[in-house]
Motif scaffolding. Structure first.
Motif, mmCIF file in Angstrom:
data_model
loop_
_atom_site.group_PDB
_atom_site.id
_atom_site.type_symbol
_atom_site.label_atom_id
_atom_site.label_comp_id
_atom_site.label_asym_id
_atom_site.label_seq_id
_atom_site.Cartn_x
_atom_site.Cartn_y
_atom_site.Cartn_z
ATOM 1 N N PRO A 198 0.808 -1.228 0.000
ATOM 2 C CA PRO A 198 0.000 0.000 0.000
ATOM 3 C C PRO A 198 0.840 1.277 0.000
ATOM 4 C CG PRO A 198 -0.856 -1.564 1.596
ATOM 5 C CD PRO A 198 0.428 -2.137 1.091
ATOM 6 N N ALA A 199 1.893 1.308 0.838
ATOM 7 C CA ALA A 199 2.731 2.506 0.903
ATOM 8 C C ALA A 199 3.456 2.738 -0.417
ATOM 9 C CB ALA A 199 3.744 2.391 2.041
ATOM 10 N N ILE A 200 3.915 1.639 -1.038
ATOM 11 C CA ILE A 200 4.627 1.751 -2.316
ATOM 12 C C ILE A 200 3.675 2.283 -3.392
ATOM 13 C CG2 ILE A 200 5.789 0.432 -4.133
ATOM 14 C CD1 ILE A 200 6.724 -1.508 -1.914
ATOM 15 N N ARG A 201 2.440 1.750 -3.392
ATOM 16 C CA ARG A 201 1.459 2.190 -4.382
ATOM 17 C C ARG A 201 1.123 3.670 -4.186
ATOM 18 N NH1 ARG A 201 -3.568 -0.158 -2.851
ATOM 19 N NH2 ARG A 201 -3.577 1.762 -1.664
ATOM 20 N N ASN A 202 0.912 4.066 -2.934
ATOM 21 C CA ASN A 202 0.605 5.475 -2.664
ATOM 22 C C ASN A 202 1.730 6.387 -3.125
ATOM 23 O OD1 ASN A 202 -1.717 4.661 -1.465
ATOM 24 N ND2 ASN A 202 -1.001 4.922 0.645
ATOM 25 N N GLU A 203 2.954 5.956 -2.851
ATOM 26 C CA GLU A 203 4.122 6.745 -3.223
ATOM 27 C C GLU A 203 4.205 6.887 -4.747
ATOM 28 O OE1 GLU A 203 5.869 8.203 -1.025
ATOM 29 O OE2 GLU A 203 7.756 8.753 -1.995
ATOM 30 N N ALA A 204 3.942 5.782 -5.465
ATOM 31 C CA ALA A 204 3.978 5.822 -6.928
ATOM 32 C C ALA A 204 2.909 6.776 -7.456
ATOM 33 C CB ALA A 204 3.782 4.417 -7.505
ATOM 34 N N TRP A 205 1.701 6.691 -6.878
ATOM 35 C CA TRP A 205 0.633 7.612 -7.280
ATOM 36 C C TRP A 205 1.053 9.060 -7.049
ATOM 37 C CZ3 TRP A 205 -2.617 7.228 -10.725
ATOM 38 C CH2 TRP A 205 -3.473 6.132 -10.887
ATOM 39 N N GLU A 206 1.652 9.260 -5.871
ATOM 40 C CA GLU A 206 2.054 10.612 -5.482
ATOM 41 C C GLU A 206 3.052 11.184 -6.488
ATOM 42 O OE1 GLU A 206 1.607 13.886 -3.711
ATOM 43 O OE2 GLU A 206 0.429 12.133 -3.103
ATOM 44 N N ILE A 207 4.029 10.343 -6.893
ATOM 45 C CA ILE A 207 5.040 10.803 -7.858
ATOM 46 C C ILE A 207 4.385 11.103 -9.206
ATOM 47 C CG2 ILE A 207 7.065 10.079 -9.199
ATOM 48 C CD1 ILE A 207 8.014 8.617 -6.653
ATOM 49 N N VAL A 208 3.526 10.191 -9.668
ATOM 50 C CA VAL A 208 2.852 10.402 -10.951
ATOM 51 C C VAL A 208 2.022 11.691 -10.892
ATOM 52 C CG1 VAL A 208 1.120 9.489 -12.545
ATOM 53 C CG2 VAL A 208 2.814 7.959 -11.547
ATOM 54 N N ARG A 209 1.312 11.861 -9.782
ATOM 55 C CA ARG A 209 0.470 13.042 -9.624
ATOM 56 C C ARG A 209 1.315 14.320 -9.682
ATOM 57 N NH1 ARG A 209 -2.071 16.118 -5.950
ATOM 58 N NH2 ARG A 209 -0.474 15.554 -4.455
ATOM 59 N N SER A 210 2.477 14.282 -9.000
ATOM 60 C CA SER A 210 3.266 15.504 -8.904
ATOM 61 C C SER A 210 3.957 15.876 -10.216
ATOM 62 C CB SER A 210 4.298 15.388 -7.771
ATOM 63 O OG SER A 210 5.245 14.403 -8.088
ATOM 64 N N VAL A 211 4.159 14.904 -11.112
ATOM 65 C CA VAL A 211 4.824 15.267 -12.372
ATOM 66 C C VAL A 211 3.853 15.348 -13.558
ATOM 67 C CG1 VAL A 211 7.069 14.342 -11.680
ATOM 68 C CG2 VAL A 211 5.519 12.929 -13.018
ATOM 69 N N THR A 212 2.588 14.981 -13.342
ATOM 70 C CA THR A 212 1.624 14.965 -14.444
ATOM 71 C C THR A 212 1.565 16.297 -15.191
ATOM 72 O OG1 THR A 212 0.286 13.262 -13.408
ATOM 73 C CG2 THR A 212 -0.809 14.627 -15.037
ATOM 74 N N LEU A 213 1.529 17.379 -14.422
ATOM 75 C CA LEU A 213 1.438 18.699 -15.051
ATOM 76 C C LEU A 213 2.639 18.950 -15.974
ATOM 77 C CD1 LEU A 213 -0.216 21.328 -15.200
ATOM 78 C CD2 LEU A 213 1.238 22.212 -13.367
ATOM 79 N N TYR A 214 3.856 18.602 -15.481
ATOM 80 C CA TYR A 214 5.056 18.816 -16.293
ATOM 81 C C TYR A 214 5.017 17.957 -17.551
ATOM 82 C CZ TYR A 214 6.844 20.996 -12.089
ATOM 83 O OH TYR A 214 7.005 21.795 -11.016
ATOM 84 N N VAL A 215 4.537 16.721 -17.396
ATOM 85 C CA VAL A 215 4.445 15.824 -18.549
ATOM 86 C C VAL A 215 3.506 16.426 -19.585
ATOM 87 C CG1 VAL A 215 3.639 13.552 -19.321
ATOM 88 C CG2 VAL A 215 4.969 13.739 -17.232
ATOM 89 N N ILE A 216 2.347 16.908 -19.117
ATOM 90 C CA ILE A 216 1.357 17.453 -20.048
ATOM 91 C C ILE A 216 1.893 18.702 -20.750
ATOM 92 C CG2 ILE A 216 -0.907 18.585 -20.166
ATOM 93 C CD1 ILE A 216 -1.846 16.542 -18.071
ATOM 94 N N ILE A 217 2.559 19.577 -19.991
ATOM 95 C CA ILE A 217 3.128 20.777 -20.609
ATOM 96 C C ILE A 217 4.203 20.383 -21.626
ATOM 97 C CG2 ILE A 217 4.527 22.853 -20.211
ATOM 98 C CD1 ILE A 217 3.099 23.080 -17.461
ATOM 99 N N GLY A 218 5.095 19.466 -21.205
ATOM 100 C CA GLY A 218 6.176 19.020 -22.094
ATOM 101 C C GLY A 218 5.644 18.396 -23.363
ATOM 102 N N ILE A 219 4.656 17.499 -23.205
ATOM 103 C CA ILE A 219 4.100 16.831 -24.389
ATOM 104 C C ILE A 219 3.293 17.817 -25.229
ATOM 105 C CG2 ILE A 219 2.575 14.969 -25.197
ATOM 106 C CD1 ILE A 219 3.458 13.357 -22.779
ATOM 107 N N GLY A 220 2.642 18.768 -24.544
ATOM 108 C CA GLY A 220 1.892 19.806 -25.275
ATOM 109 C C GLY A 220 2.809 20.587 -26.202
ATOM 110 N N ILE A 221 3.941 21.031 -25.651
ATOM 111 C CA ILE A 221 4.909 21.759 -26.477
ATOM 112 C C ILE A 221 5.418 20.838 -27.580
ATOM 113 C CG2 ILE A 221 7.181 22.879 -26.493
ATOM 114 C CD1 ILE A 221 6.637 23.683 -23.553
ATOM 115 N N GLY A 222 5.727 19.596 -27.180
ATOM 116 C CA GLY A 222 6.200 18.613 -28.152
ATOM 117 C C GLY A 222 5.189 18.386 -29.264
ATOM 118 N N ALA A 223 3.902 18.237 -28.876
ATOM 119 C CA ALA A 223 2.857 17.973 -29.869
ATOM 120 C C ALA A 223 2.718 19.136 -30.837
ATOM 121 C CB ALA A 223 1.522 17.699 -29.167
#
Lengths: 76, 324
Positions: B193-218
Motif C-alpha cells: 500500500p505505501a509503495i502504491r501510494n508513493e507511486a501515485w504521489e510521484i505520478v500526480r506531482s509530475v503529471t502537469l510537467y508531462v502534459i506541458i512538455g508533451i503539449g509543447i512537443g505535440a
C-alpha cells in the motif's frame, strides 16, 4: 504535550509533510507542538539521510517519503 | 504493448472530436493524447517497480553495505548502481552526502553515487522508455552509471577532502561504519500500500510537467517541418555538443518536462547524443543544487565537481552521436 518534528531542508516534499502533520493534528483535535527543523547540521544529528523525515516524541516514524494524514493520525 | 492506447487516441480524436486524421491539428492532438497516456502509464509502472526495489534496499542499507565491505575498486560501480535505484530528490542530496562520508565512505565513491542519482531515476527511465524505446533507454542508463563511476574515480584522485566544510571534515574524522538501522520486518503485501501510494504521489506531482512538455512537443511535432533543426544543430558541427551541455547547466527542469520536448527535437533532426547531453546537464546539474552543496563544501569544490561532470557529459554526447 506531544511533539512532532519534521526534518527537511525546505523542499516541496518537506512542506507537504508539515501540511499533513498540521491537518492530522487539527482533525484529531489534540494539542501537539509541530517543530520544523531545516538546518542541515541539526538534521544530521538525527542520523537521517533521506528527507523529509517525521518524528513523534523523538521517535523516528518515517523517513524519505511524505506520510499521509491518516498515517500521522494513527501515530498521535 | 501500446496498441490499445493508439486505438483509444484514434477513436477519441477522429471519431469523438471529429478532427480529420490527415490535418496538422488532428496529428498533433492524436500525438498529444497517445503520448500523455503512454507516459503516465509507464511512469506509474516504473515508479511502482522502483518502489518495491527501494523498499527492500533503502539507502541506509546501501550505505552500510558500502562502508562495511572491501570491494577492491568495484565500490565506484556499486555506489553508482545504488544511486540509480535510489529515488532522487535534490533536497536529499546534502543529507545523503553527509551520511555517506560519516559512514567512512571515501569522497570519490560518494560522488559516484551523487552523480548517477539524479541522472538515472524512475521518472527519466519511464519517459525515456516511452519516447525512445528499450535500446536507447538501456544505453542511457548504462552511460549514466558509467558517468558516475568515471566521475567519482577522477574526483577521488584530486585530493579534495581539504575543500569540504570544517564540520564535514570533523564528521569524516569521526566516521563510524556501523550506524544502526532497523530493517523493516514487513511482508511484501504489507509493504505494497505505501509503495502504491508513493507511486501515485510521484505520478500526480509530475503529471502537469508531462502534459506541458508533451503539449509543447505535440505543437512542434505537428507544425515544425522535418529536418528543421538540422540546418542549425547538425551532427557535423563539432561545437554543438559542448554548447548544448553548457547552455543546459543553468536551466533547471525535471526529466518529466524536458524529455517530451527533446524527443521532438530528435524527430526533427537534432542528433540524439547532442539531445541527451543537453538533457543530462539539465537534470544532473543545477544551480539550486549547487546552492545547497555550499553548506557542505567550498565553492571551489563545487566548481571542480560540476566541471568534471560537464566534461564527461560532453564526452558521452559525442559517444552517443557516434554509436547511435
Amino acid at each position: 504535550m506531544k511533539t512532532i518534528k519534521v526534518l527537511g531542508t525546505g523542499c516541496p516534499k518537506c512542506k507537504t509533510t508539515v501540511n499533513h502533520a498540521e491537518k492530522a493534528v487539527a482533525e484529531k483535535g489534540v494539542e501537539v507542538q509541530i517543530i520544523k527543523i531545516e538546518d542541515i547540521q541539526e538534521i544530521m544529528e538525527y542520523n537521517v539521510m533521506s528527507t523529509p523525515a517525521l518524528l513523534i516524541d523523538d521517535e523516528m516514524k518515517v523517513k524519505g517519503r511524505v506520510p499521509t494524514v491518516e498515517e500521522i493520525k494513527g501515530w498521535l | 504493448m501500446f496498441e490499445w492506447i493508439q486505438f483509444f487516441a484514434d477513436w477519441l480524436i477522429y471519431d469523438i472530436f471529429g478532427v480529420a486524421a490527415d490535418t496538422q491539428l488532428g496529428e498533433a492532438l492524436n500525438f498529444f493524447v497517445y503520448d500523455t497516456i503512454k507516459i503516465l502509464f509507464l511512469l506509474f509502472l516504473i515508479t511502482f517497480i522502483m518502489g518495491i526495489v527501494n523498499s527492500y534496499f533503502p539507502v541506509d542499507k546501501l550505505r552500510n553495505f558500502l562502508s562495511r565491505n572491501k570491494l577492491y575498486g568495484l565500490e565506484y560501480l556499486a555506489a553508482s548502481v545504488f544511486g540509480a535505484i535510489t529515488p532522487f530528490c535534490s533536497c536529499s542530496s546534502v543529507p545523503l552526502f553527509i551520511g555517506f562520508v560519516r559512514g567512512g565512505i571515501p569522497l570519490g565513491v560518494t560522488f559516484a553515487f551523487l552523480i548517477t542519482s539524479p541522472l538515472v531515476n524512475e521518472i527519466a527511465i519511464a519517459i525515456f522508455l516511452g519516447m525512445f524505446g528499450l535500446k536507447t533507454t538501456l544505453i542511457y542508463v548504462v552511460s549514466g552509471i558509467l558517468l558516475g563511476v568515471l566521475g567519482g574515480f577522477v574526483l577521488s584522485k584530486l585530493n579534495l577532502e581539504p575543500l569540504l566544510s570544517d564540520w564535514v571534515q570533523k564528521a569524516m574524522a569521526n566516521s563510524e561504519s556501523d550506524e544502526d538501522y532497523d530493517e523493516s520486518k514487513q511482508t511484501f503485501w504489507e509493504r505494497l500500500p505505501a509503495i502504491r501510494n508513493e507511486a501515485w504521489e510521484i505520478v500526480r506531482s509530475v503529471t502537469l510537467y508531462v502534459i506541458i512538455g508533451i503539449g509543447i512537443g505535440a505543437a512542434m511535432h505537428g507544425y515544425v517541418p522535418e529536418g528543421f533543426f538540422e540546418e542549425y544543430i547538425s551532427a557535423e558541427n563539432p561545437l554543438a555538443v559542448p554548447l548544448a551541455t553548457v547552455l543546459a547547466v543553468p536551466l533547471y527542469a525535471n526529466a518529466a518536462g524536458i524529455l517530451p520536448v527533446i524527443q521532438v527535437l530528435v524527430a526533427k533532426g537534432v542528433p540524439l547524443g547532442t539531445a541527451i547531453a543537453f538533457m543530462m546537464a539539465t537534470i544532473g546539474l543545477s544551480i539550486p543544487e549547487a546552492m545547497l552543496m555550499k553548506k557542505v563544501m567550498t565553492v571551489k569544490l563545487i566548481v571542480i565537481y560540476f566541471s568534471v561532470e560537464v566534461i564527461f557529459i560532453i564526452f558521452s554526447g559525442y559517444l552517443f552521436n557516434w554509436i547511435l
